[in-house]
Design a protein around this motif. Sequence first.
Motif, short mmCIF file in Angstrom:
data_model
loop_
_atom_site.label_atom_id
_atom_site.label_comp_id
_atom_site.label_asym_id
_atom_site.label_seq_id
_atom_site.Cartn_x
_atom_site.Cartn_y
_atom_site.Cartn_z
N GLY A 275 0.83 -1.20 0.00
CA GLY A 275 0.00 0.00 0.00
C GLY A 275 0.86 1.25 0.00
N ASP A 276 0.28 2.36 0.43
CA ASP A 276 1.01 3.62 0.50
C ASP A 276 1.70 3.72 1.85
OD1 ASP A 276 0.17 4.46 -2.03
OD2 ASP A 276 -1.68 5.29 -1.22
N ARG A 277 3.01 3.96 1.84
CA ARG A 277 3.79 4.05 3.07
C ARG A 277 4.20 5.50 3.32
NH1 ARG A 277 9.32 1.39 2.57
NH2 ARG A 277 9.88 3.50 1.92
N TYR A 278 3.97 5.94 4.56
CA TYR A 278 4.29 7.31 4.95
C TYR A 278 5.34 7.27 6.06
CZ TYR A 278 -0.04 8.09 2.43
OH TYR A 278 -1.03 8.10 1.48
N ASP A 279 6.38 8.08 5.91
CA ASP A 279 7.48 8.07 6.86
C ASP A 279 7.33 9.17 7.91
OD1 ASP A 279 9.51 5.98 6.18
OD2 ASP A 279 9.37 6.94 4.21
N GLY A 280 8.06 8.99 9.03
CA GLY A 280 8.13 10.01 10.06
C GLY A 280 6.84 10.25 10.81
N ILE A 281 6.02 9.23 10.97
CA ILE A 281 4.72 9.38 11.61
C ILE A 281 4.81 9.03 13.09
CG2 ILE A 281 2.27 8.83 11.48
CD1 ILE A 281 3.37 9.94 8.87
N PRO A 282 4.56 9.97 14.00
CA PRO A 282 4.49 9.61 15.42
C PRO A 282 3.33 8.66 15.66
CG PRO A 282 4.67 12.00 15.12
CD PRO A 282 4.37 11.40 13.77
N LEU A 283 3.49 7.76 16.61
CA LEU A 283 2.44 6.78 16.89
C LEU A 283 1.11 7.45 17.20
CD1 LEU A 283 1.40 3.94 17.41
CD2 LEU A 283 2.40 4.06 19.70
N HIS A 284 1.12 8.55 17.95
CA HIS A 284 -0.16 9.16 18.32
C HIS A 284 -0.89 9.75 17.12
CE1 HIS A 284 0.82 13.56 18.24
NE2 HIS A 284 2.04 13.10 18.35
N ILE A 285 -0.16 10.20 16.10
CA ILE A 285 -0.82 10.68 14.89
C ILE A 285 -1.37 9.50 14.09
CG2 ILE A 285 -0.42 11.76 12.63
CD1 ILE A 285 1.25 13.85 13.97
N ALA A 286 -0.64 8.40 14.03
CA ALA A 286 -1.14 7.19 13.37
C ALA A 286 -2.43 6.73 14.06
CB ALA A 286 -0.09 6.09 13.42
N GLU A 287 -2.47 6.81 15.38
CA GLU A 287 -3.67 6.40 16.12
C GLU A 287 -4.85 7.30 15.80
OE1 GLU A 287 -1.58 4.49 20.14
OE2 GLU A 287 -2.11 6.63 20.07
N ARG A 288 -4.63 8.60 15.72
CA ARG A 288 -5.72 9.53 15.41
C ARG A 288 -6.25 9.29 14.00
NH1 ARG A 288 -6.62 13.46 19.29
NH2 ARG A 288 -8.12 14.36 17.85
N ILE A 289 -5.35 9.02 13.06
CA ILE A 289 -5.78 8.72 11.70
C ILE A 289 -6.65 7.47 11.69
CG2 ILE A 289 -4.97 7.94 9.43
CD1 ILE A 289 -2.57 9.83 9.79
N ALA A 290 -6.22 6.43 12.39
CA ALA A 290 -6.98 5.18 12.43
C ALA A 290 -8.35 5.37 13.06
CB ALA A 290 -6.18 4.11 13.19
N VAL A 291 -8.41 6.10 14.17
CA VAL A 291 -9.70 6.33 14.85
C VAL A 291 -10.65 7.10 13.94
CG1 VAL A 291 -10.80 7.58 16.75
CG2 VAL A 291 -8.78 6.19 17.19
N SER A 292 -10.14 8.09 13.23
CA SER A 292 -11.01 8.89 12.36
C SER A 292 -11.57 8.09 11.21
CB SER A 292 -10.23 10.10 11.82
OG SER A 292 -9.26 9.71 10.86
N LEU A 293 -10.91 6.98 10.85
CA LEU A 293 -11.37 6.14 9.74
C LEU A 293 -12.07 4.87 10.23
CD1 LEU A 293 -8.22 6.39 7.44
CD2 LEU A 293 -10.38 7.62 7.21
N ARG A 294 -12.21 4.74 11.56
CA ARG A 294 -12.80 3.52 12.15
C ARG A 294 -12.03 2.29 11.68
NH1 ARG A 294 -17.24 6.60 10.37
NH2 ARG A 294 -18.63 7.35 12.04
N ARG A 295 -10.71 2.44 11.60
CA ARG A 295 -9.87 1.39 11.07
C ARG A 295 -8.94 0.90 12.17
NH1 ARG A 295 -11.63 -0.87 8.31
NH2 ARG A 295 -12.35 0.86 7.05
N ARG A 296 -8.75 -0.41 12.27
CA ARG A 296 -7.82 -0.94 13.26
C ARG A 296 -6.39 -0.57 12.88
NH1 ARG A 296 -7.72 -7.28 13.84
NH2 ARG A 296 -6.25 -7.11 12.10
N LEU A 297 -5.59 -0.27 13.91
CA LEU A 297 -4.18 0.03 13.69
C LEU A 297 -3.35 -1.08 14.28
CD1 LEU A 297 -1.97 2.08 12.80
CD2 LEU A 297 -2.05 2.98 15.15
N GLU A 298 -2.59 -1.74 13.42
CA GLU A 298 -1.70 -2.82 13.88
C GLU A 298 -0.32 -2.22 14.08
OE1 GLU A 298 -1.85 -5.91 10.97
OE2 GLU A 298 -3.77 -6.68 11.66
N THR A 299 0.27 -2.46 15.23
CA THR A 299 1.60 -1.95 15.53
C THR A 299 2.57 -3.11 15.75
OG1 THR A 299 1.13 -1.85 17.91
CG2 THR A 299 0.64 0.12 16.60
N SER A 300 3.83 -2.83 15.52
CA SER A 300 4.86 -3.86 15.71
C SER A 300 6.03 -3.29 16.48
CB SER A 300 5.32 -4.40 14.35
OG SER A 300 5.84 -3.37 13.55
#
Length: 314
Positions: free
Chosen positions: A289-314
């Motif tokens: 898919g599309d990969r975006y660099d330099g993303i803080p975890l909390h911004i990734a979480e806000r993006i996921a919540v706004s899309l009702r999408r699960r966020l998988e972390t590693s």
Amino acid sequence: MFDPDLFISWMASQRSGSLASLVRDAAWASGRDRKSATRWIGRLEALSLVTVDWDRAQWSARTCEITDLPGGIQTAVLTGTRSVGLALCRQLGAVVERPQPAEAGMPLPATVWFQYSESSQLHGLAASLGAQVTPCAAEALARSLTPFKPGPATAPPESRSSVEKLDPTTAEFTGVHLSRHRPTPGLYKYTLYGRLPRYLLLRRTPRQTPHHQHAGSGTWHAVGRREGTHYVLPATAFPLQWEPYPEATPHGRKTLGRLTANWRAPLPLTQERAAVLCTGLAGTRTKQGDRYDGIPLHIAERIAVSLRRRLETS
């Protein structure tokens, strides 16, 4: 040879205009076809360089701004359409990178960063560049993200139109015959005037249940393809993925990493802009898919919540 930064400077002087004219000029300047030029302009929108009203076929240049990146790394990026050339940016100490690969065969404008030790330096740079200083735009945009809600009701597609419906299991559209079968809730695609794709969301009206829904009943809403896709997909389907940089120092939810959006459920424009503003770099197209660099975890979480999408972390 097509110079995307020169074209951006020209857009800064024009400020706004007809989308059809912009596509024509971009196609002429690059030697590409209009479809390629249209896709390229869409990428400029994700880079916060331009605002496009696709329905009214108008565009406007975004104000040139210098904004710091998240993560406390004392680096700022230049956004918006800039009237100054890259030579002046370099003279002022900028780090300039030309993105790869190109979009539809057309190179994207360069990304311009400035490192600073004190915030007052940014105001001096802004004065030299004719730009405004804006506190971290990525953080501000991420804080403003809210779950998508369909807008006002609209008319359904004509029963004789060529209509397709999104399959939530594959995120692909398949043909349906509204003249033969009454529609069920979901995301629909149809062609306007034989060439323009449009997307409609059919929602159940309040108090309806799957067992009592009146055939063909519900409310239609005009939506964007990406917003509508996330709205109808189950939260666990095609989840977002975030992984920290191996060399990154752990800072809890402020840790920097990479965010990947599955190609079947790409980020809508606002969420994509929030991701892009974390570095100023366009997303990289990968097999996943599309990969975006330099993303803080909390911004990734806000993006996921706004899309009702699960966020998988590693």
